[in-house]
Scaffold this active site. Structure first.
Site, PDB file in Angstrom:
ATOM      1  N   GLY A  55       1.135  -1.478   0.091  1.00  0.00           N
ATOM      2  CA  GLY A  55       0.204  -0.294   0.535  1.00  0.00           C
ATOM      3  C   GLY A  55       0.609   1.384   0.006  1.00  0.00           C
ATOM      4  N   ASP A 104       6.029  -7.591   5.817  1.00  0.00           N
ATOM      5  CA  ASP A 104       5.719  -8.778   5.277  1.00  0.00           C
ATOM      6  C   ASP A 104       6.963  -8.778   4.065  1.00  0.00           C
ATOM      7  OD1 ASP A 104       4.241 -10.762   6.351  1.00  0.00           O
ATOM      8  OD2 ASP A 104       2.015 -10.009   4.542  1.00  0.00           O
ATOM      9  N   LYS A 140       8.171   0.635   5.254  1.00  0.00           N
ATOM     10  CA  LYS A 140       6.927   1.550   5.138  1.00  0.00           C
ATOM     11  C   LYS A 140       5.716   1.205   5.623  1.00  0.00           C
ATOM     12  CE  LYS A 140       4.862  -0.263   2.549  1.00  0.00           C
ATOM     13  NZ  LYS A 140       3.655  -0.358   1.817  1.00  0.00           N
ATOM     14  N   THR A 141       4.969   2.140   5.992  1.00  0.00           N
ATOM     15  CA  THR A 141       4.050   1.516   6.353  1.00  0.00           C
ATOM     16  C   THR A 141       2.651   2.595   6.929  1.00  0.00           C
ATOM     17  OG1 THR A 141       1.732   0.286   7.077  1.00  0.00           O
ATOM     18  CG2 THR A 141       3.964   0.175   8.584  1.00  0.00           C
ATOM     19  N   ARG A 143       1.347  -5.773  -4.686  1.00  0.00           N
ATOM     20  CA  ARG A 143       1.220  -7.025  -4.091  1.00  0.00           C
ATOM     21  C   ARG A 143       1.718  -8.283  -3.571  1.00  0.00           C
ATOM     22  NH1 ARG A 143      -0.988  -4.252   0.480  1.00  0.00           N
ATOM     23  NH2 ARG A 143      -2.332  -2.539   0.103  1.00  0.00           N
ATOM     24  N   ASP A 150      -0.076   2.188   8.622  1.00  0.00           N
ATOM     25  CA  ASP A 150      -1.096   1.616  10.007  1.00  0.00           C
ATOM     26  C   ASP A 150       0.523   2.127  11.073  1.00  0.00           C
ATOM     27  OD1 ASP A 150      -2.240   1.685   7.982  1.00  0.00           O
ATOM     28  OD2 ASP A 150      -1.862  -1.373   7.703  1.00  0.00           O
TER      29      ASP A 150
END
Lengths: 559, 559
Positions: B82, B177, B203-204, B146, B206
């Site tokens: 994402g 992941d 990266k993220t 993905r 979240d």
């Protein structure tokens, strides 16, 4: 002071720019009368209804030698209707002008909208109080409300309150309806020789309160920039992930200025304009075809993503939907007492009975709708038994119908893409954003100017600032008789004096800009990413106003 | 150049700050080896699986005399998963370091995520190309995807592509992941003596990729600031109109850092934290009680408005819901071939049959759900026949259930208010926002540092920047062996090496900050309005990072 964010803190210190001569200070300006005015239409009827305040002159201000102290003038202020960024600055401008004129002047804020003045709920402004709200978003300083001031009884109560508080003038900050009522109040108070003045200020994020006198209502600039930020971010996401269509509904039920402005700022693949739908008598089916065609073409080119902007009011502008909903309202009103109907258990059987009572065309329209929308039409009814059009999720309706049509195209071998869609609705996100520099300056000037008009003794006027695409030093502060903007329109079966609502003109320069580009934007990716509103930094980034205003002014200058 | 917004234009010229010694330039730094490392848990298993790259030393950099020209090093870069604001700057930092090291170095970008390297789809970066993307949001520069790189076959293909393009190292920009897979790839390429290095970047949005080494993943700062802007604006609207409750769902399925950070920035009335729900074994009913209690208390005080933040993943953290959904998956899988079930027409009868096959507790939970949610549970199933939990509109579920409970309280005379609610979901709005100054600087440093690690010959490392609450000059650029952050976890029934996901710790300083304040925020209005992200202006406004990072660092320093 309360716990506030770093940006809030910094913005409290921003000194908004005052329009043109206003910056000389309230004691150094004097009013000049211009031409006498008429009404935009139905002049005779308007003149009759507003005999005392009709036909007055336009007012401008010019520099003058400093006056001494003015006599005391107390003012009451009301926020009316939906929030718009900058409302607090109108009050700040009003307060500053009032205190500069005479430190003994008092400003009263009526709480919770127009009902505050009727019920006598108010607060008296002080430096400390107003200083906490300078350049902030929202209407929380005194709250707002949707009560309409229109009855004799209310007007009497207003007069009472003004006498109790020794108030000489009322400033009403609101949209077209609120300013219409301001005009009625001004007439009534003048008829009764109360000596109490009324001044209006043009507010609404919808952008539909504009005309030859009002270049733009306040809040439109900030709200559309906020929505454009979000639409731009989503476009960038779509263009990165390349797997979703985003159907984005934008607030604005009665006009599509917001969606149009956001489209010009972001250049999405699809933008629906309600006024075009109505004027060109487009059917729901043809709208779905238009969208499907673009989705299919892009999908066949390997682009399974895109952005569609949907105006909140779309449904009400589709002629056949309007007719169908009106029939449905009548049918359901009767069906309530009809055992043939009320005894039916299954939804399907209810639909079947109801559509037999519709005209063929409406029955076809109803039957073409997805299940979820049929349910919404049948279930969500307002207290008068009418369909609550605002609750219909138009963005989901379109996603569903486009999806069905694409499935058929796929069967026919005409579509090879994938369609996966996300829906969004933006409205509340922008109504209370911190005002942009433009709205902060514009609103402060509107409020300051409102007091200048009061000081000069005017009533039934709208505070008006013109030449807004220029730097604030070149802005022109004016007073415009409210009657000048009025005409007669049918409301609930009766002819009423109202300020004309400005819809998107499909022959106007703003819509033309979309029309000339939308084919290119549909298939090619011309996305623009405006980013968040900036309050500091280069002037090109933080002081430019909307495309709508720029295009309209350019056209106006050409004429 | 394409038609771009004024802010885009201005941001292209922003020169991101480099971390600490990196600003000396790639030729003026040299790597220093620190302590040898272990794995966070299951060290033996991790060592066995990653024999070649396990247990290496931490790496820091220090200033050194300028080197001459370095040998040519070509690099490939991949964006994985994402979008997160700042991805383009990681690539820009990588590119600049690489070209400074040797102008003959080439950077290849693999298109559409990890599949790009397997399929051989790539682009070669040039100055003109990268310059259009500096400090911009999105992953559209090369796209993302993905696909997981995890099979022997894929690894061979990666090796092939690297040989074809003469690539010496691969940089993978991704979440937990993707970095786990980067570690596997590094091991494989080292085993085969390919000489090809692999470096990861954290990266993220979240915020769940963090640990003793990673202070925060990039994108979290910008995304949470964007959501906080919107939540703040809506709070101001609620506080002005005083007639709506806004239930706002925020992206983040597997951890609640986003909602927690946004809560600390805005101070809403209610914030649900999934990890607390799980740890304290809260039932859906108790969550509804918690919300209802606050709504009722406020309503009884005349406050018929408020804000509730709902994490996207909530449903999956409610123990009884997890059990019920799992039972439902099993039952529906069997029911497909069961004529007793498939012959049933009405929904009600289907629900009745299905709940008889559930445990009592699950049947009760199912029966307690509003109709619309039951339908979503039964209808929207993924290709494996499982409930699509992400499609469940938790915000609407809660509105409906709270509404029912309030109706009962009203009957009992315990509630005198009105409850009218609006729902929102924010996710896509923030993933591609223009990176804040923090993310722009942090990402540029991460990319630059990734090349420094490559130049110094490391593989199986994560590019890591520490001391992030200090000014960039004090940031510390490091290399951390990916194996150091790994442990063994069960995935699809098998033990796998993975990077631990960081959930919100309910004993940690960030949750405590919420817990200590939420009672006050619930009933009193402590709303903070952060406003839009600012890129220019006072440092307090445009350079401060998240509350999460500040609180965690403060705690870390104390320990």
């Amino acid at each position: 002071m309360r716990n506030i964010s770093p940006l809030q803190k910094e913005r409290l210190n921003y000194q908004p720019k005052l329009a043109g001569v206003l910056k000389n200070g309230i004691k150094n300006i004097s009013a000049t009368l211009g031409e006498k005015t008429s009404a935009v239409k139905d002049a005779d009827a308007i003149q009759q209804l507003f005999a005392n305040i009709y036909g007055k002159e336009l007012v401008t201000f010019s520099s003058t030698e400093a006056s001494g102290e003015f006599d005391v003038k107390n003012v009451g202020v009301i926020l009316s209707g939906g929030q718009a960024p900058g409302g607090h600055n109108v009050i700040a401008g009003l307060y500053d002008a009032l205190k500069q004129a005479n430190p003994k002047n008092e400003l009263f804020g009526f709480l919770g909208g127009p009902s505050g003045i009727v019920d006598g709920n108010y607060v008296k402004f002080t430096d400390d109080f107003i200083n906490e709200y300078r350049n902030t978003g929202g209407f929380d300083i005194i709250g707002s409300g949707r009560t309409k001031l229109e009855t004799e009884e209310q007007f009497r109560e207003v007069w009472n309150q003004c006498q109790n508080l020794n108030i000489n003038a009322i400033v009403i900050i609101g949209g077209d309806d609120s300013n219409t009522n301001a005009c009625m109040l001004a007439q009534w108070l003048d008829e009764k020789n109360t000596g109490i003045q009324v001044i209006g200020c043009p507010k609404t994020i919808d952008g539909d309160l504009k005309n030859d006198q009002i270049e733009i209502s306040f809040g439109f600039d900030t709200a559309t920039k906020t929505y454009a930020e979000l639409v731009g971010n989503i476009q960038r996401d779509a263009n990165s992930a390349k797997k979703y269509w985003h159907f984005i509904k934008l607030m604005g039920r009665s006009a599509t200025h917001v969606a149009l402005e956001v489209a010009l700022q972001t250049q999405p693949n699809i933008t629906l304009i309600s006024e075009e739908v109505e004027e060109r008598k487009m059917s729901l089916s043809s709208i779905v075809d238009y969208i499907t065609d673009i989705v299919a073409k892009r999908g066949n080119n390997g682009k399974n993503f895109g952005i569609a902007l949907i105006p909140e009011g779309l449904i009400e502008f589709i002629p056949e939907m309007k007719v169908m909903i009106s029939e449905l309202n009548d049918i359901l009103a009767l069906a309530e007492d009809d055992k043939d109907y009320t005894n039916i258990k299954s939804k399907e059987a209810k639909y079947a009975l109801i559509t037999t009572r519709m005209t063929d065309n409406s029955a076809n329209v109803f039957n073409s709708l997805p299940e979820i929308i049929k349910e919404q039409l049948m279930m969500d009814r307002d207290p008068h038994g009418n369909v609550q059009v605002s609750k219909i999720e138009t963005e989901k309706l379109l996603i569903e119908m486009v999806s069905e049509r694409l499935a058929k195209l796929k069967e026919e071998g005409k579509y090879t893409g994938k369609f996966s869609a996300q829906s969004h609705f933006f409205g509340y996100e922008g109504r209370c954003a911190m005002p942009s520099n433009f709205d902060a300056d514009y609103c402060y000037s509107l409020g300051y100017n409102a007091f200048a008009l009061i000081q000069a003794g005017f009533t039934g006027y709208l505070s008006c600032i013109k030449n807004l695409t220029k730097p604030a030093t070149e802005w022109v502060a004016m007073g415009v008789p409210l009657t000048m903007m009025m005409n007669m329109e049918k409301r609930h079966g009766k002819m009423k004096p109202v300020i004309q609502k400005a819809l998107v003109e499909i022959n106007g320069p703003v819509f033309k800009e979309l029309e000339n580009n939308r084919e290119d934007w549909a298939l090619n990716d011309r996305y623009i990413f405006p980013g968040a509103i900036q309050y500091f930094g280069p002037s090109e980034v933080c002081d430019i106003t909307t495309q709508t205003l720029i295009l309209e002014q350019r056209k106006a200058v050409k004429c």
